[in-house]
Design a protein around this motif. Sequence first.
Motif, PDB file in Angstrom:
ATOM      1  N   VAL A   1      -9.091 -42.291   5.573  1.00 37.18           N
ATOM      2  CA  VAL A   1      -9.303 -42.113   7.011  1.00 37.18           C
ATOM      3  C   VAL A   1      -8.038 -42.467   7.778  1.00 37.18           C
ATOM      4  CG1 VAL A   1     -10.591 -43.002   8.993  1.00 37.18           C
ATOM      5  CG2 VAL A   1     -11.781 -42.411   6.906  1.00 37.18           C
ATOM      6  N   PHE A   2      -7.337 -43.531   7.361  1.00 32.36           N
ATOM      7  CA  PHE A   2      -6.110 -43.919   8.043  1.00 32.36           C
ATOM      8  C   PHE A   2      -5.026 -42.851   7.913  1.00 32.36           C
ATOM      9  CE2 PHE A   2      -1.963 -46.114   7.995  1.00 32.36           C
ATOM     10  CZ  PHE A   2      -1.966 -46.578   9.290  1.00 32.36           C
ATOM     11  N   CYS A   3      -4.921 -42.244   6.762  1.00 32.71           N
ATOM     12  CA  CYS A   3      -3.892 -41.219   6.563  1.00 32.71           C
ATOM     13  C   CYS A   3      -4.259 -39.873   7.180  1.00 32.71           C
ATOM     14  CB  CYS A   3      -3.622 -41.040   5.074  1.00 32.71           C
ATOM     15  SG  CYS A   3      -2.843 -42.467   4.314  1.00 32.71           S
ATOM     16  N   SER A   4      -5.538 -39.586   7.301  1.00 30.37           N
ATOM     17  CA  SER A   4      -5.926 -38.262   7.795  1.00 30.37           C
ATOM     18  C   SER A   4      -6.046 -38.196   9.315  1.00 30.37           C
ATOM     19  CB  SER A   4      -7.240 -37.827   7.158  1.00 30.37           C
ATOM     20  OG  SER A   4      -8.289 -38.676   7.589  1.00 30.37           O
ATOM     21  N   LEU A   5      -6.404 -39.277   9.967  1.00 30.21           N
ATOM     22  CA  LEU A   5      -6.598 -39.253  11.417  1.00 30.21           C
ATOM     23  C   LEU A   5      -5.369 -39.832  12.114  1.00 30.21           C
ATOM     24  CD1 LEU A   5     -10.276 -40.428  11.651  1.00 30.21           C
ATOM     25  CD2 LEU A   5      -9.405 -38.136  11.912  1.00 30.21           C
ATOM     26  N   ARG A   6      -4.523 -38.957  12.595  1.00 29.96           N
ATOM     27  CA  ARG A   6      -3.342 -39.405  13.317  1.00 29.96           C
ATOM     28  C   ARG A   6      -3.351 -38.940  14.752  1.00 29.96           C
ATOM     29  NH1 ARG A   6       0.709 -36.966   9.472  1.00 29.96           N
ATOM     30  NH2 ARG A   6      -0.830 -36.847   7.860  1.00 29.96           N
ATOM     31  N   LYS A   7      -4.499 -38.473  15.228  1.00 28.52           N
ATOM     32  CA  LYS A   7      -4.546 -37.940  16.575  1.00 28.52           C
ATOM     33  C   LYS A   7      -4.909 -39.004  17.598  1.00 28.52           C
ATOM     34  CE  LYS A   7      -6.116 -34.025  19.176  1.00 28.52           C
ATOM     35  NZ  LYS A   7      -6.846 -32.779  19.187  1.00 28.52           N
ATOM     36  N   HIS A   8      -5.910 -39.814  17.319  1.00 34.22           N
ATOM     37  CA  HIS A   8      -6.358 -40.832  18.257  1.00 34.22           C
ATOM     38  C   HIS A   8      -6.020 -42.214  17.747  1.00 34.22           C
ATOM     39  CE1 HIS A   8      -8.546 -38.142  20.896  1.00 34.22           C
ATOM     40  NE2 HIS A   8      -8.996 -37.531  19.828  1.00 34.22           N
ATOM     41  N   LEU A   9      -5.517 -43.040  18.623  1.00 32.94           N
ATOM     42  CA  LEU A   9      -5.136 -44.391  18.246  1.00 32.94           C
ATOM     43  C   LEU A   9      -6.353 -45.261  17.962  1.00 32.94           C
ATOM     44  CD1 LEU A   9      -2.777 -46.381  17.921  1.00 32.94           C
ATOM     45  CD2 LEU A   9      -3.061 -46.956  20.312  1.00 32.94           C
ATOM     46  N   LEU A  10      -7.457 -45.045  18.656  1.00 33.66           N
ATOM     47  CA  LEU A  10      -8.655 -45.859  18.447  1.00 33.66           C
ATOM     48  C   LEU A  10      -9.231 -45.663  17.046  1.00 33.66           C
ATOM     49  CD1 LEU A  10     -10.641 -47.840  19.692  1.00 33.66           C
ATOM     50  CD2 LEU A  10     -11.964 -45.892  20.485  1.00 33.66           C
ATOM     51  N   LEU A  11      -9.258 -44.443  16.557  1.00 31.00           N
ATOM     52  CA  LEU A  11      -9.746 -44.193  15.205  1.00 31.00           C
ATOM     53  C   LEU A  11      -8.820 -44.797  14.157  1.00 31.00           C
ATOM     54  CD1 LEU A  11     -10.962 -40.522  15.600  1.00 31.00           C
ATOM     55  CD2 LEU A  11     -12.329 -42.593  15.484  1.00 31.00           C
TER      56      LEU A  11
ATOM     57  N   LEU B   1      -7.015 -47.521  14.642  1.00 32.83           N
ATOM     58  CA  LEU B   1      -7.257 -48.959  14.683  1.00 32.83           C
ATOM     59  C   LEU B   1      -8.561 -49.329  13.985  1.00 32.83           C
ATOM     60  CD1 LEU B   1      -6.164 -49.838  18.318  1.00 32.83           C
ATOM     61  CD2 LEU B   1      -5.002 -50.433  16.205  1.00 32.83           C
ATOM     62  N   LEU B   2      -9.586 -48.513  14.131  1.00 37.72           N
ATOM     63  CA  LEU B   2     -10.850 -48.774  13.444  1.00 37.72           C
ATOM     64  C   LEU B   2     -10.706 -48.681  11.926  1.00 37.72           C
ATOM     65  CD1 LEU B   2     -13.478 -47.032  15.709  1.00 37.72           C
ATOM     66  CD2 LEU B   2     -13.269 -49.452  15.227  1.00 37.72           C
ATOM     67  N   SER B   3      -9.930 -47.733  11.459  1.00 34.79           N
ATOM     68  CA  SER B   3      -9.727 -47.635  10.013  1.00 34.79           C
ATOM     69  C   SER B   3      -8.898 -48.808   9.497  1.00 34.79           C
ATOM     70  CB  SER B   3      -9.070 -46.308   9.646  1.00 34.79           C
ATOM     71  OG  SER B   3      -7.767 -46.239  10.175  1.00 34.79           O
ATOM     72  N   LEU B   4      -7.950 -49.300  10.291  1.00 37.64           N
ATOM     73  CA  LEU B   4      -7.198 -50.491   9.891  1.00 37.64           C
ATOM     74  C   LEU B   4      -8.095 -51.723   9.837  1.00 37.64           C
ATOM     75  CD1 LEU B   4      -3.772 -50.185  11.705  1.00 37.64           C
ATOM     76  CD2 LEU B   4      -4.215 -50.164   9.274  1.00 37.64           C
ATOM     77  N   GLU B   5      -9.006 -51.849  10.777  1.00 37.35           N
ATOM     78  CA  GLU B   5      -9.937 -52.979  10.746  1.00 37.35           C
ATOM     79  C   GLU B   5     -10.887 -52.874   9.553  1.00 37.35           C
ATOM     80  OE1 GLU B   5      -9.965 -55.770  12.511  1.00 37.35           O
ATOM     81  OE2 GLU B   5      -8.144 -55.041  13.476  1.00 37.35           O
ATOM     82  N   PHE B   6     -11.256 -51.666   9.159  1.00 39.83           N
ATOM     83  CA  PHE B   6     -12.084 -51.485   7.973  1.00 39.83           C
ATOM     84  C   PHE B   6     -11.314 -51.900   6.724  1.00 39.83           C
ATOM     85  CE2 PHE B   6     -14.082 -48.864   4.653  1.00 39.83           C
ATOM     86  CZ  PHE B   6     -15.385 -49.325   4.779  1.00 39.83           C
ATOM     87  N   LEU B   7     -10.027 -51.578   6.668  1.00 43.49           N
ATOM     88  CA  LEU B   7      -9.203 -52.011   5.542  1.00 43.49           C
ATOM     89  C   LEU B   7      -9.060 -53.525   5.512  1.00 43.49           C
ATOM     90  CD1 LEU B   7      -6.389 -49.329   5.457  1.00 43.49           C
ATOM     91  CD2 LEU B   7      -8.026 -49.855   3.668  1.00 43.49           C
ATOM     92  N   VAL B   8      -8.943 -54.151   6.671  1.00 38.98           N
ATOM     93  CA  VAL B   8      -8.852 -55.613   6.742  1.00 38.98           C
ATOM     94  C   VAL B   8     -10.148 -56.240   6.238  1.00 38.98           C
ATOM     95  CG1 VAL B   8      -8.769 -57.526   8.382  1.00 38.98           C
ATOM     96  CG2 VAL B   8      -7.081 -55.738   8.500  1.00 38.98           C
TER      97      VAL B   8
END
Length: 97
Positions: A19-29, A31-38
């Motif tokens: 999800v982090f690599c595929s969604l580069r359009k919106h910053l909120l998405l 950030l959500l994928s980074l929090e999921f990785l954390v």
Amino acid sequence: MNLFYYVVLLVMIFSGLIVFCSLRKHLLLTLLSLEFLVLALYFLFFFFLSMFHLSYYFILVFLTFSVCEGAMGLGILVSMIRCHGNDNISSLSILGW
């Protein structure tokens, strides 16, 4: 520890990375994928430390840094929305920063 926990952790990490690599359009998405990785890394550290019966103080340090990362990301998101009106990364120019 059960093999099921390892499989769930691997699925969490790989789905967060996809999800982090595929969604580069919106910053909120992003950030959500980074929090999921954390969150996945937090579970990984917890299982690792509990398996070897080590101290859990490192988890508190990790949580502190992850909260700082989330607050900094939300601050960047708010400033971007105030300046540009949306959180589309594609609408930004590198020269405008």
